[in-house]
Design a protein around this motif. Structure first.
Motif: not given
Ligand code: NAP
Length: 345
Positions: A47-69
């Protein structure tokens, strides 16, 4: 591949805060595993990164998520110790695209095989918080030292994601008496913490130092050598300084503003301050980056031996924008007990 991402940094109730996307499958680098993701967990960092980081170039989406199996589907040329089809768990790297995607490339040195005794959802609840708790306890506070003397460890925000695994890890060490904090020490939060291994539960809605002093006077609580301040540190800082024994050790993981705590207050008792950031090793490619893979393997071993349990609170549904929006909103409430997990695409 299917993925969930966004272009603009928006409040979670905005329709474009998280979007269902179709993206190219990543190509693994030499050190990488390509993992087909089966379950993920939410953390405050999403949630913190979603609130603070936008796409760098407006074209490449930000994909969140750290924990994974997930399951290993391809191996980079320099990868050692993994095979196609291995079921793995990890908490990723904050500088790379995340696990809210069907496939993710991840450095094999921060990955381990997932515990065989847990389902994908149960396992996904653990990696990020287990790395944080392990590094805070063993690498920063070094609670394993001076094990001949009984001492206490105070854990604030203990029923949250990090606290729920930290209390269990600390309980492995017999010289530690663990005090967890909850907003409801006599209610469900207190019961959860006692089940996980806390010896005492006190309220973080009341000043902490007098409650510690009472436990020392009435129940012979050993000296407070360690404090793991997991959240709302500025609100509790003066109490932590008052309650810690001289030469005690204070560990921090949360965010606050400049000037919110006064480090000079630590001088009189020669208290030491220890920062933990679980992304440091991957972000800087430290010489000991593979320690994260090793500690995740050890946590998996402890889980399979029945000494640690999953901190899963709720499986919220499949991995898509609609479910992730609900999960982000719930995580933002700061009232989470244990972990929120999403499973399958
Ligand atoms: N540095 C790192 O590597 C790292 C890693 C993971 C997390 N973090 C950060 O550490 C913090 C905690 O993470 P988490 O995953 O454990 O969060 P979490 O699961 O959201 O923590 C929620 C817990 O915080 C407790 N809480 C709420 N208000 C409180 C207060 N005033 N005083 C004490 N506790 C309070 C709640 O208890 P009640 O409901 O009983 O009030 C709840 O159990 C977050 O800021 C996160 O971003 C840092």
């Amino acid at each position: 591949m299917k993925a969930v991402g966004y272009f603009k940094s928006l409040p979670i109730n905005d329709p474009e805060s998280l979007l269902d996307l179709e993206l190219p499958t990543p190509t693994p680098g030499p050190q990488d595993l390509l993992v087909e993701v089966s379950a993920i967990a939410l953390n405050p960092v999403d949630t913190k990164v979603r609130q603070r980081r936008a796409s760098a170039d407006g074209q490449t989406p930000v994909v969140l998520g750290w924990d994974a199996v997930g399951v290993v589907r391809a191996l980079g040329s320099a990868v050692r110790g993994f095979a196609l089809g291995d079921r793995v768990w990890y908490a990723g790297d904050i500088t790379r695209p995340g696990s809210n995607a069907q496939f993710q490339a991840v450095d094999h040195r921060i990955v381990a095989r997932a515990p065989a005794s847990l389902s994908d959802a149960e396992a996904a609840a653990l990696p990020l918080t287990a790395i944080t708790a392990w590094e805070l306890l063993y690498d920063r506070l070094q609670v394993q030292q001076q094990a001949e003397r009984p001492v206490s460890l105070l854990v604030t925000g203990a029923a949250g994601g990090v606290g729920s695994i930290l209390v269990q890890l600390a309980r492995q060490l017999p010289h530690l008496t663990i005090i967890g904090t909850s907003s409801e020490p006599e209610g469900a939060g207190g019961a959860w913490l006692r089940e996980l291994g806390a010896h005492h539960v006190i309220s973080h809605r009341e000043p902490l130092a007098p409650q510690i002093a009472r436990l020392q006077a009435e129940q012979g609580l050993p000296p407070l050598r360690y404090a793991a301040s997991l959240t709302h540190t500025p609100a509790h800082f003066a109490d932590l300084v008052a309650a810690l024994e001289p030469q005690g050790r204070l560990g921090l993981i949360d965010d606050f503003g400049p000037g919110d705590i006064d480090v000079m207050a630590l001088k009189g008792k020669a208290l030491s301050l220890h920062w933990e950031l679980m992304f440091t090793r991957s972000m800087h490619g430290t010489h000991d980056i593979a320690e994260q893979g090793r500690l995740l393997a050890e946590v998996a071993r402890l889980v399979d031996a029945g000494q640690l349990r999953s901190t899963l609170a709720e499986v919220m549904g499949p991995i898509n924008a609609a479910t992730l929006k609900r999960a982000h909103a719930q995580q933002e409430s700061q009232r989470q007990r244990g972990k929120l997990v999403l499973q399958g695409f």
